[in-house]
Design a protein around this motif. Sequence first.
Motif, PDB file in Angstrom:
ATOM      1  N   LEU A  56       0.816  -1.214   0.000  1.00 47.68           N
ATOM      2  CA  LEU A  56       0.000   0.000   0.000  1.00 47.68           C
ATOM      3  C   LEU A  56       0.851   1.267   0.000  1.00 47.68           C
ATOM      4  N   LEU A  57       1.981   1.208   0.694  1.00 51.07           N
ATOM      5  CA  LEU A  57       2.828   2.389   0.845  1.00 51.07           C
ATOM      6  C   LEU A  57       3.492   2.803  -0.459  1.00 51.07           C
ATOM      7  N   THR A  58       3.634   1.850  -1.392  1.00 51.07           N
ATOM      8  CA  THR A  58       4.314   2.144  -2.657  1.00 51.07           C
ATOM      9  C   THR A  58       3.390   2.028  -3.860  1.00 51.07           C
ATOM     10  N   ASP A  59       2.132   1.704  -3.639  1.00 50.96           N
ATOM     11  CA  ASP A  59       1.186   1.529  -4.743  1.00 50.96           C
ATOM     12  C   ASP A  59       0.750   2.889  -5.275  1.00 50.96           C
ATOM     13  N   GLU A  60       1.061   3.146  -6.541  1.00 49.96           N
ATOM     14  CA  GLU A  60       0.716   4.433  -7.150  1.00 49.96           C
ATOM     15  C   GLU A  60      -0.789   4.600  -7.298  1.00 49.96           C
ATOM     16  N   GLN A  61      -1.493   3.510  -7.634  1.00 51.36           N
ATOM     17  CA  GLN A  61      -2.940   3.590  -7.785  1.00 51.36           C
ATOM     18  C   GLN A  61      -3.624   3.913  -6.464  1.00 51.36           C
ATOM     19  N   PHE A  62      -3.136   3.318  -5.380  1.00 56.17           N
ATOM     20  CA  PHE A  62      -3.716   3.630  -4.073  1.00 56.17           C
ATOM     21  C   PHE A  62      -3.459   5.092  -3.722  1.00 56.17           C
ATOM     22  N   ARG A  63      -2.320   5.615  -4.096  1.00 54.60           N
ATOM     23  CA  ARG A  63      -2.032   7.030  -3.826  1.00 54.60           C
ATOM     24  C   ARG A  63      -2.985   7.930  -4.612  1.00 54.60           C
ATOM     25  N   TYR A  64      -3.249   7.592  -5.868  1.00 50.71           N
ATOM     26  CA  TYR A  64      -4.218   8.359  -6.647  1.00 50.71           C
ATOM     27  C   TYR A  64      -5.607   8.302  -6.004  1.00 50.71           C
ATOM     28  N   ALA A  65      -5.996   7.097  -5.575  1.00 48.42           N
ATOM     29  CA  ALA A  65      -7.321   6.921  -4.960  1.00 48.42           C
ATOM     30  C   ALA A  65      -7.417   7.721  -3.661  1.00 48.42           C
ATOM     31  N   LEU A  66      -6.356   7.719  -2.891  1.00 52.85           N
ATOM     32  CA  LEU A  66      -6.352   8.459  -1.624  1.00 52.85           C
ATOM     33  C   LEU A  66      -6.440   9.965  -1.878  1.00 52.85           C
ATOM     34  N   ILE A  67      -5.716  10.445  -2.883  1.00 47.41           N
ATOM     35  CA  ILE A  67      -5.770  11.870  -3.223  1.00 47.41           C
ATOM     36  C   ILE A  67      -7.169  12.258  -3.668  1.00 47.41           C
ATOM     37  N   VAL A 225     -16.850   7.196  -1.565  1.00 42.06           N
ATOM     38  CA  VAL A 225     -17.519   7.522  -2.821  1.00 42.06           C
ATOM     39  C   VAL A 225     -17.234   6.450  -3.866  1.00 42.06           C
ATOM     40  N   PHE A 226     -18.246   6.107  -4.640  1.00 39.32           N
ATOM     41  CA  PHE A 226     -18.076   5.063  -5.643  1.00 39.32           C
ATOM     42  C   PHE A 226     -18.909   5.318  -6.896  1.00 39.32           C
ATOM     43  N   TYR A 242      -6.492   8.437 -12.701  1.00 40.69           N
ATOM     44  CA  TYR A 242      -6.194   9.437 -11.678  1.00 40.69           C
ATOM     45  C   TYR A 242      -7.397   9.703 -10.773  1.00 40.69           C
ATOM     46  N   ASP A 243      -8.609   9.522 -11.299  1.00 45.34           N
ATOM     47  CA  ASP A 243      -9.813   9.832 -10.524  1.00 45.34           C
ATOM     48  C   ASP A 243     -10.461   8.599  -9.930  1.00 45.34           C
ATOM     49  N   ILE A 244      -9.721   7.545  -9.788  1.00 41.05           N
ATOM     50  CA  ILE A 244     -10.257   6.341  -9.166  1.00 41.05           C
ATOM     51  C   ILE A 244     -10.414   6.571  -7.665  1.00 41.05           C
ATOM     52  N   SER A 245     -11.474   6.023  -7.089  1.00 39.28           N
ATOM     53  CA  SER A 245     -11.676   6.137  -5.646  1.00 39.28           C
ATOM     54  C   SER A 245     -11.194   4.864  -4.960  1.00 39.28           C
ATOM     55  N   ILE A 246     -11.134   4.890  -3.640  1.00 34.87           N
ATOM     56  CA  ILE A 246     -10.637   3.724  -2.906  1.00 34.87           C
ATOM     57  C   ILE A 246     -11.572   2.536  -3.090  1.00 34.87           C
ATOM     58  N   VAL A 247     -12.877   2.780  -3.060  1.00 37.45           N
ATOM     59  CA  VAL A 247     -13.825   1.683  -3.249  1.00 37.45           C
ATOM     60  C   VAL A 247     -13.727   1.123  -4.665  1.00 37.45           C
TER      61      VAL A 247
END
Length: 295
Positions: A56-67, A225-226, A242-247
Amino acid sequence: MKSHRWFTPWLLLAPPVIWVLVFSLWPFINTVVLSFTDARPLQPVSPVGLANYERLLTDEQFRYALITCMIYVVVCVPLLTIVPLLLALLVEKKIPGIALFRTTFYFPVIASVVVVALIWSWLFDSRGIINQALEWMGVVDQPIAFLVDRWWLLATAILLTVWKGIGYYMVVYLAALGNVGKELHEAAMLDGAGAVRRFISVTIPSVRGAMLLVSVLVAVSAMRVFTELDILSNGTGGPGGYDISIVMLIRQVGSGLNGNLGYAGAISVALFLLTLIPLIVIALLNREKKAKVSA
């Protein structure tokens, strides 16, 4: 009068307790357990320790979702905390036809979010009504990429969320405003306070508890949000994701026969911990408020 059997209350409590255990507590525990494994459909499961959380700490997609979710929280919380309060102040007045305005503002709440999001995707399409109207009025020379550009897509989704949630939180504020004594406003008017001053000094302190509740509800909903982003982006999360959410990311990672259920479980646990933050904040604020009152 014949007394009840000792087990009667337990019989009444059994259905909801079983429901919570089977459909809430057990799935939560199972998700936490899976987050420490490399579980995949139709494959043997083996423990991997904290590997999924390290990823999780290095996942770029998770970082985009968190942002994306953080932007959602930062924008939606103030809008859906203040705007519904202002609307509630308008529609609480007893004037002819006010019931029609209340119904109009509340209508988006009862509409299906899926249907509404589909309608918005048609409206904001490059050939949709919004772009055609802007071109016809000469505001733009070419269609605006509402559903293609990263920031336009996020702004459109946030606008949809705000528009759909205003009516619900307006009703919450109407209930809170009903408990505000009119004598407070009358006393402020006698002291020469104008409408703005009464709003800041009387209305806001009187509905502070409702404002905290609304802020927490909005923050938790924004983190989860989903539908809005999923439908407006056609399930892709926008250009480059870039606009992916965590869910959406949880669904993407854990779906299909090759889905990584262990990593999806780790993302789910992270989302759960993130949604606890607003609850902890409101608990601390309530504790400070009680301490000031008792002092």
